[in-house]
Design a protein around this motif. Structure first.
Motif, mmCIF file in Angstrom:
data_model
loop_
_atom_site.group_PDB
_atom_site.id
_atom_site.type_symbol
_atom_site.label_atom_id
_atom_site.label_comp_id
_atom_site.label_asym_id
_atom_site.label_seq_id
_atom_site.Cartn_x
_atom_site.Cartn_y
_atom_site.Cartn_z
ATOM 1 N N LYS A 95 -109.781 -75.298 27.904
ATOM 2 C CA LYS A 95 -108.804 -74.446 28.594
ATOM 3 C C LYS A 95 -109.174 -72.971 28.539
ATOM 4 C CE LYS A 95 -106.377 -78.099 29.373
ATOM 5 N NZ LYS A 95 -106.944 -78.926 30.408
ATOM 6 N N HIS A 96 -109.972 -72.583 27.569
ATOM 7 C CA HIS A 96 -110.368 -71.177 27.417
ATOM 8 C C HIS A 96 -111.630 -71.115 26.563
ATOM 9 C CE1 HIS A 96 -108.627 -71.576 23.406
ATOM 10 N NE2 HIS A 96 -107.534 -72.051 23.990
ATOM 11 N N ALA A 97 -112.219 -69.935 26.478
ATOM 12 C CA ALA A 97 -113.432 -69.759 25.683
ATOM 13 C C ALA A 97 -113.151 -70.083 24.222
ATOM 14 C CB ALA A 97 -113.946 -68.329 25.815
ATOM 15 N N TRP A 98 -114.124 -70.676 23.557
ATOM 16 C CA TRP A 98 -114.000 -70.993 22.136
ATOM 17 C C TRP A 98 -113.882 -69.701 21.325
ATOM 18 C CZ3 TRP A 98 -118.222 -70.727 18.296
ATOM 19 C CH2 TRP A 98 -117.845 -71.260 17.040
ATOM 20 N N ASP A 99 -114.708 -68.715 21.660
ATOM 21 C CA ASP A 99 -114.699 -67.435 20.946
ATOM 22 C C ASP A 99 -114.815 -66.321 21.994
ATOM 23 O OD1 ASP A 99 -115.430 -65.067 19.576
ATOM 24 O OD2 ASP A 99 -116.367 -66.201 17.954
ATOM 25 N N ALA A 100 -113.704 -65.645 22.252
ATOM 26 C CA ALA A 100 -113.681 -64.613 23.296
ATOM 27 C C ALA A 100 -114.639 -63.474 22.990
ATOM 28 C CB ALA A 100 -112.258 -64.082 23.464
ATOM 29 N N ALA A 101 -114.770 -63.096 21.725
ATOM 30 C CA ALA A 101 -115.686 -62.012 21.357
ATOM 31 C C ALA A 101 -117.133 -62.414 21.623
ATOM 32 C CB ALA A 101 -115.489 -61.637 19.888
ATOM 33 N N LEU A 102 -117.444 -63.680 21.384
ATOM 34 C CA LEU A 102 -118.799 -64.168 21.610
ATOM 35 C C LEU A 102 -119.150 -64.149 23.090
ATOM 36 C CD1 LEU A 102 -121.026 -65.172 19.753
ATOM 37 C CD2 LEU A 102 -120.199 -67.495 20.119
ATOM 38 N N GLU A 103 -118.159 -64.343 23.936
ATOM 39 C CA GLU A 103 -118.392 -64.293 25.381
ATOM 40 C C GLU A 103 -118.997 -62.943 25.775
ATOM 41 O OE1 GLU A 103 -115.991 -65.125 29.556
ATOM 42 O OE2 GLU A 103 -114.932 -65.274 27.648
ATOM 43 N N GLN A 104 -118.457 -61.871 25.225
ATOM 44 C CA GLN A 104 -118.982 -60.538 25.545
ATOM 45 C C GLN A 104 -120.366 -60.323 24.934
ATOM 46 O OE1 GLN A 104 -117.440 -58.414 27.778
ATOM 47 N NE2 GLN A 104 -119.490 -57.536 27.683
ATOM 48 N N GLN A 105 -120.579 -60.845 23.730
ATOM 49 C CA GLN A 105 -121.888 -60.711 23.094
ATOM 50 C C GLN A 105 -122.973 -61.406 23.917
ATOM 51 O OE1 GLN A 105 -121.868 -61.800 18.874
ATOM 52 N NE2 GLN A 105 -119.737 -61.146 18.747
ATOM 53 N N ILE A 106 -122.633 -62.569 24.446
ATOM 54 C CA ILE A 106 -123.594 -63.293 25.293
ATOM 55 C C ILE A 106 -123.898 -62.484 26.544
ATOM 56 C CG2 ILE A 106 -123.918 -65.357 26.734
ATOM 57 C CD1 ILE A 106 -122.075 -66.819 24.645
ATOM 58 N N GLU A 107 -122.858 -61.954 27.164
ATOM 59 C CA GLU A 107 -123.051 -61.195 28.394
ATOM 60 C C GLU A 107 -123.879 -59.943 28.153
ATOM 61 O OE1 GLU A 107 -123.207 -61.325 32.194
ATOM 62 O OE2 GLU A 107 -122.221 -62.882 31.040
ATOM 63 N N ASP A 108 -123.734 -59.362 26.964
ATOM 64 C CA ASP A 108 -124.435 -58.117 26.639
ATOM 65 C C ASP A 108 -125.888 -58.325 26.221
ATOM 66 O OD1 ASP A 108 -122.166 -56.671 27.228
ATOM 67 O OD2 ASP A 108 -121.536 -56.437 25.132
ATOM 68 N N LEU A 109 -126.314 -59.574 26.022
ATOM 69 C CA LEU A 109 -127.709 -59.809 25.645
ATOM 70 C C LEU A 109 -128.629 -59.265 26.744
ATOM 71 C CD1 LEU A 109 -127.649 -63.479 24.295
ATOM 72 C CD2 LEU A 109 -128.245 -61.434 22.981
ATOM 73 N N PRO A 110 -129.556 -58.382 26.387
ATOM 74 C CA PRO A 110 -130.438 -57.789 27.408
ATOM 75 C C PRO A 110 -131.614 -58.705 27.754
ATOM 76 C CG PRO A 110 -130.916 -56.829 25.276
ATOM 77 C CD PRO A 110 -129.785 -57.806 25.047
ATOM 78 N N LEU A 111 -131.304 -59.883 28.246
ATOM 79 C CA LEU A 111 -132.363 -60.836 28.576
ATOM 80 C C LEU A 111 -133.159 -60.407 29.796
ATOM 81 C CD1 LEU A 111 -130.477 -64.232 28.054
ATOM 82 C CD2 LEU A 111 -132.160 -63.184 26.538
ATOM 83 N N ILE A 112 -132.491 -59.752 30.729
ATOM 84 C CA ILE A 112 -133.134 -59.375 31.992
ATOM 85 C C ILE A 112 -133.144 -57.861 32.117
ATOM 86 C CG2 ILE A 112 -132.991 -59.557 34.507
ATOM 87 C CD1 ILE A 112 -131.569 -62.275 34.043
ATOM 88 N N THR A 113 -134.327 -57.336 32.402
ATOM 89 C CA THR A 113 -134.484 -55.895 32.622
ATOM 90 C C THR A 113 -135.152 -55.682 33.973
ATOM 91 O OG1 THR A 113 -136.708 -55.748 31.658
ATOM 92 C CG2 THR A 113 -134.831 -55.604 30.121
ATOM 93 N N ALA A 114 -135.301 -54.430 34.344
ATOM 94 C CA ALA A 114 -135.958 -54.108 35.614
ATOM 95 C C ALA A 114 -137.415 -54.574 35.618
ATOM 96 C CB ALA A 114 -135.890 -52.601 35.864
ATOM 97 N N ALA A 115 -137.988 -54.717 34.431
ATOM 98 C CA ALA A 115 -139.394 -55.112 34.323
ATOM 99 C C ALA A 115 -139.578 -56.635 34.253
ATOM 100 C CB ALA A 115 -140.008 -54.474 33.081
ATOM 101 N N THR A 116 -138.487 -57.398 34.245
ATOM 102 C CA THR A 116 -138.599 -58.853 34.148
ATOM 103 C C THR A 116 -139.269 -59.418 35.401
ATOM 104 O OG1 THR A 116 -136.579 -58.970 32.819
ATOM 105 C CG2 THR A 116 -137.327 -61.009 33.861
ATOM 106 N N PRO A 117 -140.356 -60.171 35.240
ATOM 107 C CA PRO A 117 -141.008 -60.774 36.410
ATOM 108 C C PRO A 117 -140.055 -61.721 37.139
ATOM 109 C CG PRO A 117 -142.429 -60.902 34.478
ATOM 110 C CD PRO A 117 -141.088 -60.455 33.994
#
Length: 200
Positions: A24-46
């Motif tokens: 019904k909702h996220a298991w951990d709301a704070a973790l949702e933001q941490q996941i979104e903030d992961l800098p996996l993709i940058t302008a230099a990402t192929p």
């Protein structure tokens, strides 16, 4: 960044309780933001690395039961088999079973399904689950998993749909949640491996 990703992934993979069939909702709301903030993709990402990295975020969000966030990422990679598989599980978890089956069809014979089938069949054969459940469609579906050669995502969706309809015993819910856990674990392992070379 790799340390943060590893920390999030380990927390999600060892979480209790396991992911609900229809959260019904996220298991951990704070973790949702941490996941979104992961800098996996940058302008230099192929460009070639983008699908694997986007799929990784879709997977992390789904492990956290953040359906909308996972869906947003899966929609970016609808021509990628792994993206399609995450997309299908997300729709199944929201209860849109026909849409889930569409995306499972688009994912095809995904590589993660072979190991998933092996682990699932082994668990059904070597646990007491079939003896513990009443006769009926869920028990029959689990018995079929022990016999089949390939994972059948649509058949599994059918079992979950039946469970969520309220027309079967709640005794089978734990078994379906465990099989879903195996599915999420195997798909995430595949996703993480595919993205490993692109993570800096």
């Amino acid at each position: 960044m790799y340390k943060a990703l590893t920390s999030i992934a380990e927390r999600l993979e060892s979480r209790q309780p396991l992911q609900a069939l229809m959260p019904k909702h996220a298991w951990d709301a704070a973790l949702e933001q941490q996941i979104e903030d992961l800098p996996l993709i940058t302008a230099a990402t192929p460009r070639a690395d983008l699908p694997a990295l986007i799929a990784l975020k879709a997977g992390l969000h789904l492990l956290n039961e953040s359906l909308a966030a996972s869906h947003a990422h899966a929609q970016e990679i609808e021509d990628d088999a792994t993206g399609c598989y995450w997309h299908g599980i997300m729709h199944r978890m929201e209860g849109d079973f026909s849409n889930a089956n569409y995306w499972f069809h688009m994912a095809g014979a995904h590589p993660a399904m072979q190991r998933l089938q092996e682990r699932s069949a082994d668990w059904v054969r070597n646990s007491t689950i079939l003896n513990d459940l009443p006769d009926g469609a869920i028990r029959d579906g689990l018995a079929a998993i022990a016999r089949q050669a390939r994972w059948n995502a649509s058949a599994f969706t059918g079992m979950i749909s039946l469970q969520e309809s309220g027309s079967v015993s709640e005794e089978s819910r734990g078994a379906l949640e465990y099989l879903q856990h195996l599915e999420l674990t195997e798909l995430f392992a595949h996703t993480q491996q595919a993205a490993r070379h692109a993570i800096v």
